[in-house]
Design an enzyme around this catalytic site. Structure first.
Site, short mmCIF file in Angstrom:
data_model
loop_
_atom_site.label_atom_id
_atom_site.label_comp_id
_atom_site.label_asym_id
_atom_site.label_seq_id
_atom_site.Cartn_x
_atom_site.Cartn_y
_atom_site.Cartn_z
N TYR A 1 0.72 -1.28 0.04
CA TYR A 1 0.15 -0.01 -0.32
C TYR A 1 1.02 1.37 -0.28
O TYR A 1 2.08 1.25 0.80
CB TYR A 1 -1.03 0.53 1.10
CG TYR A 1 -1.97 1.33 1.17
CD1 TYR A 1 -3.03 1.43 0.98
CD2 TYR A 1 -1.50 2.33 2.08
CE1 TYR A 1 -3.94 2.30 0.91
CE2 TYR A 1 -2.72 3.44 2.64
CZ TYR A 1 -3.25 3.84 1.79
OH TYR A 1 -3.96 4.86 1.96
N ASP B 1 9.15 2.96 0.15
CA ASP B 1 8.31 3.46 0.60
C ASP B 1 8.65 3.49 1.99
O ASP B 1 8.55 2.16 2.17
CB ASP B 1 6.74 2.83 -0.10
CG ASP B 1 5.73 3.76 0.60
OD1 ASP B 1 6.21 4.04 1.72
OD2 ASP B 1 4.59 3.36 0.40
N LYS C 1 4.13 9.28 8.91
CA LYS C 1 3.93 8.48 10.36
C LYS C 1 4.42 9.26 11.19
O LYS C 1 4.58 10.28 12.07
CB LYS C 1 3.85 6.79 10.26
CG LYS C 1 2.42 6.63 9.32
CD LYS C 1 2.73 5.11 8.85
CE LYS C 1 1.30 5.04 8.65
NZ LYS C 1 1.02 4.69 6.62
C1 LIG Z 1 0.47 4.56 5.26
C2 LIG Z 1 1.41 4.24 4.62
C3 LIG Z 1 0.76 5.42 3.65
C4 LIG Z 1 0.49 6.68 3.09
O1 LIG Z 1 -0.08 7.65 4.01
P1 LIG Z 1 -1.02 8.42 4.03
O2 LIG Z 1 -0.11 9.34 5.65
O3 LIG Z 1 -1.87 7.31 4.98
O4 LIG Z 1 -1.28 9.02 2.85
C5 LIG Z 1 1.74 5.29 2.30
N1 LIG Z 1 2.84 3.56 2.27
C6 LIG Z 1 2.57 3.30 3.14
C7 LIG Z 1 3.92 2.36 3.12
C8 LIG Z 1 2.06 4.03 4.19
O5 LIG Z 1 2.35 2.77 5.49
#
Ligand SMILES: *Cc1c(COP(=O)(O)O)cnc(C)c1O
Length: 445
Positions: free
Chosen positions: A155, A250, A282
């Site tokens: 994701y 990511d 995060k």
């Molecule tokens: C949470 C997450 C996102 C998206 O971040 P948001 O602040 O919710 O838009 C993208 N990549 C990874 C790996 C994530 O865990």
């Protein structure tokens, strides 16, 4: 002294949360502002939280929970940590947003660049979604190519081009794709099985000249925790570099959580070079909406105002959010990472032994102190295996824990998150709730 868990309730009473959900549902679709919060995968009433302190959350009914979501990662120091609160108060007292550059954003950027060796420069944004969206735009601008490769179960936020086979919330709802994503946009995305270098080689053999970037979670946490097999990241680096494509790592979830320099700090540096771009979010916002993407200076130089790739944000680099993020990162000392490991292992060991005692099939997987419990036997290396688990057993387990005052992520496809504020009382409370939850998991509906 450890507190005794409350007796198990089969239908937990949460009247204030239920009333708030009813009000919310009138004015907010589904009553929530992010789908996983709605408890659709586990049923029941999502708890509306009124406050958080250290490892504890208190809901609208005044019931307390040990928090094992930690806002999906950011609350690495615990809720309302005094140092972060002081930094936020002091920044807010000087103004909330200026629409001009200010020093806090420079300090946060310096902190990130200092921690992750391959990152020369970063641009601050407001969410992880914006970070990955901007990173792939930049990769397309740099390479002059359009196609993006992603992995099933990873994701990367709700970016059109990346909302194919995206794990987590999407997995929970069993949507293969989202409505509203143009075919043309999905058509420029190739989705491959995770941990399968042969599939990556085959895709590049066929369409290598069209591929701008491969984007991958540094260690996937959005289909449950599925770490890269040894050599997988090296292989991605080798293949992308051979074909003039970029690798986007990511680290929105893993960044500054798996180690002071994220999953890169555990797995890197790599013999085959470094990822060209990284995305963060995060933890680096400390609970405020701030995120970043960054990497090689020659790639980042293409961003406006220096270069032709446009990217902007009214609140990007917000001084209050930057102060929260900086105080959080500065608070992440070696002792903090040690405590995360200790807490995570104490909880995971107890989960394993109670599920074993109750004869509930399970597999626990790790990335740093991130772990998840798959309700199945056997290792999970990709999305198909992740989906092949007993989600009904998880649902019973979840509700037993919830009624005993432990708030797990409300889906079997999520990592569990701990904080350095999880003291022995909080850990003992979790462990005390496990035998009944394991028995509930073992009981057929
Ligand atoms: C949470 C997450 C996102 C998206 O971040 P948001 O602040 O919710 O838009 C993208 N990549 C990874 C790996 C994530 O865990």
């Amino acid at each position: 002294m450890s507190s005794q868990p409350a007796p198990v309730q089969t239908s937990p009473d949460a009247p204030a949360s239920a009333a708030l959900l009813a009000r919310a549902s009138e004015v907010i679709p589904g009553g929530v502002n992010s789908p996983v919060r709605a408890f659709r995968a586990v049923g029941g009433t999502p708890r509306f939280m009124a406050s958080g302190s250290g490892p504890w959350l208190t809901d609208a009914d005044g019931k307390r929970y040990v928090d094992l979501i930690c806002s999906w990662g950011p609350m690495i120091l615990g809720h309302a940590h005094p140092d972060v609160l002081a930094a936020v108060n002091s920044a807010a007292a000087r103004g909330f947003s200026f629409g001009t550059p200010s020093e806090n954003e420079v300090r946060l950027a310096e902190e990130i660049v200092a921690r992750v060796e391959p990152v020369d420069q970063v641009r601050l944004v407001n969410s992880g979604t914006e970070a990955t969206m901007s990173a792939i735009r930049l990769a397309r601008g740099f390479t002059g190519r359009d196609v993006i490769v992603k992995f099933a179960g990873c994701y990367h936020g709700h970016v059109d081009a990346l909302l194919a086979s995206a794990g987590s919330g999407v997995a929970t709802f069993a949507l293969p794709d989202s409505a509203g994503v143009p075919r043309s946009s999905a058509g420029e995305t190739i989705v491959l099985p995770y941990n399968d270098l042969g599939a990556v080689e085959a895709a590049f053999a066929e369409r290598g000249h069209e591929i701008a970037a491969v984007i991958t979670e540094a260690a996937p946490g959005n289909m449950g925790v599925v770490p890269p097999a040894p050599g997988f990241t090296e292989g991605l680096l080798r293949i992308t570099k051979a074909h003039g494509a970029l690798l986007v790592s990511d680290e929105v979830m893993t960044g500054f959580r798996c180690s002071a320099s994220g999953f890169y700090g555990l797995e890197g540096p790599y013999a085959a070079g470094a990822p060209d771009l990284f995305t963060f979010g995060k933890v680096m916002g400390g609970g405020f909406p701030t995120a970043a993407f960054g990497g090689r200076a020659d790639v980042m130089a293409l961003l406006a105002p220096q270069g032709p790739v446009y990217q902007a944000g009214t609140l990007s680099g917000n001084p209050v959010a930057s102060a929260a993020g900086l105080a959080t990162l500065q608070g992440c000392t070696p002792a903090v990472y040690e405590r995360l490991d200790t807490v995570a292992h104490a909880i995971a060991d107890a989960v394993a032994s109670e599920l074993t005692a109750a004869s509930v099939p399970h597999t626990i997987q790790w990335a740093g102190s991130m772990f998840s419990v798959f309700f199945r036997d056997g290792a999970v290396t990709g999305y198909d295996e992740a989906k092949d688990q007993d989600t009904a057993a998880f649902r019973r387990f979840f509700h037993s824990m919830l009624s005993q005052g432990v708030h797990l992520p409300p889906s079997a496809f999520e990592s569990w998150f701990v904080s350095a504020s999880h003291d022995d009382e909080a850990v003992d409370h979790v462990i005390g709730a496990l035998p009944a939850a394991a028995r509930a998991a073992a009981t057929a509906d």
